[in-house]
Design a protein around this motif. Structure first.
Motif, PDB file in Angstrom:
ATOM      1  N   ALA A 178       0.843  -1.205   0.000  1.00 37.24           N
ATOM      2  CA  ALA A 178       0.000   0.000   0.000  1.00 37.24           C
ATOM      3  C   ALA A 178       0.874   1.250   0.000  1.00 37.24           C
ATOM      4  O   ALA A 178       0.586   2.222  -0.714  1.00 37.24           O
ATOM      5  N   TRP A 179       1.952   1.236   0.797  1.00 37.30           N
ATOM      6  CA  TRP A 179       2.843   2.394   0.845  1.00 37.30           C
ATOM      7  C   TRP A 179       3.482   2.613  -0.530  1.00 37.30           C
ATOM      8  O   TRP A 179       3.551   3.744  -1.015  1.00 37.30           O
ATOM      9  N   ARG A 180       3.938   1.546  -1.155  1.00 36.09           N
ATOM     10  CA  ARG A 180       4.547   1.686  -2.482  1.00 36.09           C
ATOM     11  C   ARG A 180       3.552   2.224  -3.500  1.00 36.09           C
ATOM     12  O   ARG A 180       3.901   3.039  -4.355  1.00 36.09           O
ATOM     13  N   GLU A 181       2.329   1.763  -3.410  1.00 36.77           N
ATOM     14  CA  GLU A 181       1.295   2.238  -4.325  1.00 36.77           C
ATOM     15  C   GLU A 181       1.049   3.737  -4.139  1.00 36.77           C
ATOM     16  O   GLU A 181       0.929   4.482  -5.118  1.00 36.77           O
ATOM     17  N   GLN A 182       0.981   4.186  -2.894  1.00 43.58           N
ATOM     18  CA  GLN A 182       0.782   5.615  -2.625  1.00 43.58           C
ATOM     19  C   GLN A 182       1.974   6.436  -3.114  1.00 43.58           C
ATOM     20  O   GLN A 182       1.806   7.512  -3.703  1.00 43.58           O
ATOM     21  N   ALA A 183       3.186   5.934  -2.870  1.00 33.74           N
ATOM     22  CA  ALA A 183       4.387   6.639  -3.318  1.00 33.74           C
ATOM     23  C   ALA A 183       4.411   6.742  -4.842  1.00 33.74           C
ATOM     24  O   ALA A 183       4.739   7.801  -5.399  1.00 33.74           O
ATOM     25  N   HIS A 184       4.042   5.669  -5.514  1.00 34.75           N
ATOM     26  CA  HIS A 184       4.011   5.682  -6.982  1.00 34.75           C
ATOM     27  C   HIS A 184       2.944   6.657  -7.489  1.00 34.75           C
ATOM     28  O   HIS A 184       3.172   7.394  -8.450  1.00 34.75           O
ATOM     29  N   PHE A 185       1.777   6.663  -6.840  1.00 36.32           N
ATOM     30  CA  PHE A 185       0.709   7.592  -7.221  1.00 36.32           C
ATOM     31  C   PHE A 185       1.194   9.031  -7.105  1.00 36.32           C
ATOM     32  O   PHE A 185       0.968   9.846  -8.003  1.00 36.32           O
ATOM     33  N   ARG A 186       1.867   9.355  -6.000  1.00 32.55           N
ATOM     34  CA  ARG A 186       2.364  10.729  -5.812  1.00 32.55           C
ATOM     35  C   ARG A 186       3.416  11.085  -6.848  1.00 32.55           C
ATOM     36  O   ARG A 186       3.466  12.209  -7.340  1.00 32.55           O
ATOM     37  N   TRP A 187       4.261  10.113  -7.201  1.00 35.50           N
ATOM     38  CA  TRP A 187       5.282  10.353  -8.212  1.00 35.50           C
ATOM     39  C   TRP A 187       4.614  10.632  -9.567  1.00 35.50           C
ATOM     40  O   TRP A 187       4.993  11.571 -10.275  1.00 35.50           O
ATOM     41  N   GLU A 188       3.613   9.818  -9.913  1.00 38.22           N
ATOM     42  CA  GLU A 188       2.884  10.017 -11.169  1.00 38.22           C
ATOM     43  C   GLU A 188       2.135  11.352 -11.169  1.00 38.22           C
ATOM     44  O   GLU A 188       2.087  12.044 -12.180  1.00 38.22           O
ATOM     45  N   LYS A 227       3.012  15.511   0.683  1.00 34.53           N
ATOM     46  CA  LYS A 227       2.988  14.614   1.846  1.00 34.53           C
ATOM     47  C   LYS A 227       4.321  13.890   1.979  1.00 34.53           C
ATOM     48  O   LYS A 227       4.884  13.405   1.004  1.00 34.53           O
ATOM     49  N   LEU A 228       4.792  13.817   3.216  1.00 32.88           N
ATOM     50  CA  LEU A 228       6.065  13.173   3.504  1.00 32.88           C
ATOM     51  C   LEU A 228       5.869  11.670   3.707  1.00 32.88           C
ATOM     52  O   LEU A 228       4.815  11.228   4.162  1.00 32.88           O
ATOM     53  N   PRO A 229       6.903  10.891   3.436  1.00 24.82           N
ATOM     54  CA  PRO A 229       6.837   9.470   3.793  1.00 24.82           C
ATOM     55  C   PRO A 229       6.652   9.306   5.298  1.00 24.82           C
ATOM     56  O   PRO A 229       7.042  10.177   6.077  1.00 24.82           O
ATOM     57  N   PHE A 230       6.086   8.194   5.712  1.00 21.49           N
ATOM     58  CA  PHE A 230       5.740   8.013   7.116  1.00 21.49           C
ATOM     59  C   PHE A 230       6.945   8.134   8.044  1.00 21.49           C
ATOM     60  O   PHE A 230       6.809   8.568   9.178  1.00 21.49           O
ATOM     61  N   TRP A 231       8.140   7.799   7.594  1.00 20.11           N
ATOM     62  CA  TRP A 231       9.300   7.849   8.479  1.00 20.11           C
ATOM     63  C   TRP A 231       9.848   9.273   8.619  1.00 20.11           C
ATOM     64  O   TRP A 231      10.706   9.513   9.446  1.00 20.11           O
ATOM     65  N   GLN A 232       9.317  10.231   7.872  1.00 17.47           N
ATOM     66  CA  GLN A 232       9.765  11.620   7.978  1.00 17.47           C
ATOM     67  C   GLN A 232       8.726  12.508   8.637  1.00 17.47           C
ATOM     68  O   GLN A 232       8.929  13.691   8.746  1.00 17.47           O
ATOM     69  N   ARG A 233       7.618  11.935   9.082  1.00 14.73           N
ATOM     70  CA  ARG A 233       6.565  12.727   9.707  1.00 14.73           C
ATOM     71  C   ARG A 233       6.884  13.015  11.146  1.00 14.73           C
ATOM     72  O   ARG A 233       7.495  12.341  11.860  1.00 14.73           O
TER      73      ARG A 233
END
Length: 86
Positions: free
Chosen positions: A42-52, A80-86
């Motif tokens: 799910a995290w990868r999917e969200q990251a890819h969506f934001r990149w697109e 939005k930041l990745p969860f480890w940077q929040r």
């Protein structure tokens, strides 16, 4: 003393009886692993969506309206930041 150390090492390397395949502990471990894999996917999917979305906003900003977002909503999502940077 040397015999005791060897016995201790043998006992320490033996698998715990509850960790054998098919036991409740092993099944629970598999469920946790499956849940973790699902979270990572799910995290990868969200990251890819934001990149697109970022690429779309840069290259074809007129398409943002086609997916039902405003430019401001797209920028907020991209920021939005990745969860480890929040």
């Amino acid at each position: 003393m040397e015999v005791a150390m060897n016995d201790t090492c043998t006992l320490a390397s033996a698998p715990h009886p509850a960790a054998r395949p098919g036991t409740p502990v092993e099944r629970a471990s598999r469920r946790r692993l499956a849940a973790l894999r699902s979270i990572i996917a799910a995290w990868r999917e969200q990251a890819h969506f934001r990149w697109e979305l970022k690429r779309m906003l840069r290259d074809n900003p007129h398409l943002i309206d086609d997916i039902g977002l405003t430019k401001r909503q797209a920028e907020d999502e991209i920021a939005k930041l990745p969860f480890w940077q929040r």
